[in-house]
Design an enzyme around this catalytic site. Structure first.
Site, PDB file in Angstrom:
ATOM      1  N   GLU A   1      63.670  63.737  39.381  1.00 27.13           N
ATOM      2  CA  GLU A   1      64.909  63.416  38.487  1.00 27.13           C
ATOM      3  C   GLU A   1      65.971  62.519  39.240  1.00 27.13           C
ATOM      4  O   GLU A   1      66.550  63.044  40.186  1.00 27.13           O
ATOM      5  CB  GLU A   1      65.432  64.585  38.038  1.00 27.13           C
ATOM      6  CG  GLU A   1      66.485  64.234  36.921  1.00 27.13           C
ATOM      7  CD  GLU A   1      66.973  65.524  36.328  1.00 27.13           C
ATOM      8  OE1 GLU A   1      68.332  65.609  36.487  1.00 27.13           O
ATOM      9  OE2 GLU A   1      66.360  66.446  35.745  1.00 27.13           O
TER      10      GLU A   1
ATOM     11  N   CYS B   1      74.353  65.045  36.246  1.00 23.75           N
ATOM     12  CA  CYS B   1      73.226  63.876  36.104  1.00 23.75           C
ATOM     13  C   CYS B   1      73.343  63.232  34.648  1.00 23.75           C
ATOM     14  O   CYS B   1      72.905  62.231  34.413  1.00 23.75           O
ATOM     15  CB  CYS B   1      71.986  64.310  36.531  1.00 23.75           C
ATOM     16  SG  CYS B   1      71.423  65.854  35.303  1.00 23.75           S
TER      17      CYS B   1
END
Length: 515
Positions: A241, A275
């Site tokens: 990720e 994020c």
């Protein structure tokens, strides 16, 4: 960094509020990392022998332990990151939710599944999930507890051991996890933490782990992929990720009061160090000025600092704060305006105030490059179509949000966005739903954390087939004959045509000896 000849090199973890030393920890070398992996592998042999249901009981006990130690965990998070208490406690809450999901769902999800054998009527077939063995997790400083538990929870549920290498900026929080696991009855040494800098992370990738899970920058993710591919034991699978430049699309029919509050929260939660933070806002021109006024008024009221009564804490990384400053300078030099914020607090504080930028254009760094800080750039667009086109004009594809008064319209727009996840009239709540997977596309990585998909990431499929009839030989085994060809042709008719016509045609092939 200091050096102690009796042990390994030490590094200091410092508070981002005042620069004081929180703790000193060793930079663990290649030998220490290999020992950690070997130790986790030894403990994993007993753990995998337990049934998924037994492992689930341990996960429930671990969830209870997190609840009981919530204040201690949050205290360490705050010491290393300076974030407000509510945000630190949220890390514990979200981790408990994830553990309870896997405790409830993993036994059924991981069970063996029968597979139809089709024309091979004398066979039994099924699939099983087996753990990889030892998972190597490299986690960032943004959420030192959540992002470690995002890996530990499904890895344990699937039967793995775990070795975590946390960021050198926030390792002290992560070091709590092995003890919490052992307190819950999970075998000693099954979950381990190795501390150090980037060199320690590199050693973990090459130390013989069976899968690597990395959360961090796109640039570092590329390096990890290269190193994992070259691992001595063979190419090591990875889950990545990576970076994001998440867009919010504000359409002309949006409820601007809710939209403004949501976007301010999405941009400045955890000082923008998330994020899935809002990093670009595409606003239809008809409501641009109104939204800009609302978000500026809200952002201006947010309290910053490190006490118990603040909304926004410091930036954890000095280097990341410097990037934010660079993005603001670049935007101003190209014609953007600061509506609020824009000036960091004096050193040693690492607080950067919530900053709203207007008149942002695509040539500015703040519109193209991940800021990962408390910046909110507003970009005017003509209509929905332009908003979609410009939101998709990026190599990143992690997350996005759509703001509209028409829910069906929001879903339609969401499906046109190149992103791993999209919220409609909401922001960040996605992470509060343990069953929703997290992950991106393109430069934002691949694979999924959280949700049941994470159990698939932490295990691999093994297929099994067994003969049930016990014949001396199968009719298609050597030696071949005309009968073999007739049989195959009959099966072609049976399986190709299907139904009664296929069956009759197959019988004619066999009985007539055609071919």
């Amino acid at each position: 960094m200091t050096h102690d000849n009796s042990v390994q090199d030490l590094f200091e973890v410092r508070s981002p509020l005042d620069g004081s030393v929180v703790v000193e920890l060793p930079v663990q070398d290649a030998g220490s990392v290999r020992d950690a992996v070997a130790g986790a592998r030894s403990a994993q042999a007993g753990w995998v022998a337990l049934s998924p249901s037994v492992r689930a009981r341990n996960l429930r006990r671990l969830a209870d332990g997190l609840r009981q130690h919530a204040d201690d965990i949050a205290g360490r998070i705050r010491a290393e990151t300076g974030k407000p208490e509510a945000e630190a406690l949220t890390e514990v809450l979200v981790s408990i939710e994830l553990l309870r999901l896997y405790a409830a769902k993993a036994p059924r999800h991981l069970r063996a599944r029968r597979v139809n054998t089709g024309w091979l009527v004398g066979k039994s077939a099924w699939t099983e999930r087996e753990p990889y063995g030892v998972i190597g997790a490299i986690t960032p400083w943004t959420y030192p507890f959540i992002l470690a538990m995002d890996c530990v929870s499904p890895a344990l549920a699937a039967g793995n051991g775990v070795v975590i290498k946390p960021s050198e900026l926030t390792p002290w929080t992560t070091l709590l996890i092995p003890g919490l696991c052992e307190e819950a009855g999970i075998p000693e040494g099954l979950v381990r933490v190795v501390t150090g800098d980037g060199s320690t992370g590199a050693e973990l990738v090459s130390a013989g782990v069976d899968r690597v899970v990395f959360t961090g920058s796109t640039a570092t993710g590329r390096k990890i992929m290269t190193a994992a591919a070259a691992a001595a034991a063979g190419p090591t699978p990875v889950t990545l990720e990576l970076g994001g430049k998440d867009a919010a699309l504000v359409l002309e029919d949006a409820d601007l009061e809710r939209t403004a509050r949501g976007i301010v929260f999405g941009a400045f939660f955890n000082a923008g160090q998330t994020c899935i933070s809002v990093e670009r806002v595409y606003v239809v021109r008809a409501v641009y000025d109104d939204l800009a006024e609302r978000v500026t008024a809200l952002a201006s009221t947010l309290r910053t600092g490190g006490g118990d009564d603040v909304d926004i804490g410091p930036m954890v990384s000095v280097a990341q704060r410097d990037i934010v400053e660079e993005h603001v300078r670049d935007a101003l030099s190209r014609g953007a305006r600061v509506l609020t914020g824009g000036r960091p607090e004096p050193a040693p504080s690492q607080v950067y105030p919530p900053t709203v930028l207007a008149d942002v254009t695509d040539d500015m760094m703040v519109a193209r490059v991940e800021s990962f800080g408390p910046l909110l750039p507003l970009i005017a667009v003509a209509d929905e179509a332009e908003a979609i086109r410009r939101a998709n004009a990026t190599p990143y594809g992690l997350f996005a949000s759509v703001w509209t008064g028409d829910r069906k319209r929001g879903i339609r727009v969401a499906r046109q966005l190149r992103a791993g996840g999209v919220s409609i009239n909401d922001v960040l709540s996605h992470y509060g739903v343990a069953a929703l997977p997290m992950g991106g596309v393109g430069a934002s990585g691949f694979g999924r954390r959280r949700g049941l998909q994470a159990l698939d990431e932490m295990s691999r499929t093994r297929t099994l087939m067994s003969d049930r009839l016990g014949l001396r030989r199968e009719p298609w085994w050597f030696p071949y004959s005309l009968r073999t060809s007739r049989l195959v042709r009959a099966l072609l008719e049976l399986r190709g045509r299907g139904g009664p016509r296929g069956l009759l045609s197959a019988l004619r092939r066999l009985l007539a000896g055609g071919g």
